[in-house]
Design a protein around this motif. Sequence first.
Motif, PDB file in Angstrom:
ATOM      1  N   GLU A 104     -19.059 -34.320  -3.063  1.00 44.68           N
ATOM      2  CA  GLU A 104     -19.182 -33.283  -2.045  1.00 44.68           C
ATOM      3  C   GLU A 104     -17.802 -32.851  -1.549  1.00 44.68           C
ATOM      4  N   ARG A 138     -16.495 -30.587  -4.040  1.00 45.82           N
ATOM      5  CA  ARG A 138     -17.163 -29.275  -3.957  1.00 45.82           C
ATOM      6  C   ARG A 138     -16.563 -28.431  -2.839  1.00 45.82           C
ATOM      7  N   ILE A 139     -16.294 -29.062  -1.693  1.00 47.97           N
ATOM      8  CA  ILE A 139     -15.758 -28.342  -0.536  1.00 47.97           C
ATOM      9  C   ILE A 139     -14.319 -27.893  -0.774  1.00 47.97           C
ATOM     10  N   TYR A 140     -13.489 -28.783  -1.285  1.00 43.03           N
ATOM     11  CA  TYR A 140     -12.044 -28.526  -1.354  1.00 43.03           C
ATOM     12  C   TYR A 140     -11.500 -28.302  -2.751  1.00 43.03           C
ATOM     13  N   ARG A 152     -16.933 -34.066   5.463  1.00 43.16           N
ATOM     14  CA  ARG A 152     -16.100 -33.158   6.250  1.00 43.16           C
ATOM     15  C   ARG A 152     -14.837 -33.866   6.756  1.00 43.16           C
ATOM     16  N   ARG A 155     -12.167 -25.742  10.936  1.00 43.65           N
ATOM     17  CA  ARG A 155     -13.166 -25.393   9.929  1.00 43.65           C
ATOM     18  C   ARG A 155     -14.560 -25.900  10.256  1.00 43.65           C
ATOM     19  N   PHE A 156     -14.651 -27.134  10.780  1.00 43.51           N
ATOM     20  CA  PHE A 156     -15.948 -27.782  10.961  1.00 43.51           C
ATOM     21  C   PHE A 156     -16.327 -28.074  12.405  1.00 43.51           C
ATOM     22  N   TYR A 179     -16.338 -33.212  13.291  1.00 45.61           N
ATOM     23  CA  TYR A 179     -16.230 -33.262  11.835  1.00 45.61           C
ATOM     24  C   TYR A 179     -16.229 -34.689  11.279  1.00 45.61           C
ATOM     25  N   GLU A 211     -23.887 -27.948  10.563  1.00 40.83           N
ATOM     26  CA  GLU A 211     -23.788 -26.553  10.120  1.00 40.83           C
ATOM     27  C   GLU A 211     -23.646 -25.612  11.303  1.00 40.83           C
ATOM     28  N   GLU A 233     -20.099 -25.893  12.470  1.00 44.40           N
ATOM     29  CA  GLU A 233     -19.218 -25.181  11.542  1.00 44.40           C
ATOM     30  C   GLU A 233     -19.275 -23.670  11.794  1.00 44.40           C
TER      31      GLU A 233
END
Length: 135
Positions: free
Chosen positions: A31, A34-36, A65, A95-96, A100, A126, A129
């Motif tokens: 994950e 996927r995010i970064y 996160r 960002r979050f 986070y 979410e 965020e």
Amino acid sequence: MNPYSKADQLYTYKKPTLARRTEFTKKQRKEIDRIYGETCVVCMNPCVSYHHRKFRSQGGRNNPRNGAPLCEGCHRYVHEHPEAAEDLRQEAIKRFGPYYYFDKYDCWKQGLIDAPDNRKFETFMESEELKASKL
């Protein structure tokens, strides 16, 4: 006399050990990628380690996160230079949102969600965020 109500006694949640709550699992590392992306967020070299933005010793959990892919050199640099670590934390806050680094048990304990449930936790995160993106 028990200090907890009968409902609290019957409706308990078994929290994982602290070690399990602070180590990134294979699924969480995927994950983070996927995010970064799969490169160091600082120098773009291939990622070889996963950094906790909020250090584990300071209560940072294994929430993706809270992770950052870093090459070994940048990871070492961040741990040796507090200002670099703080920059990564501030980036995550922007960002979050401020939670986070929490996991579902932290959110539940703080009263941010009413049960340590994955769906409730993700819905809360979410929404945080979304709030952070509007600032």
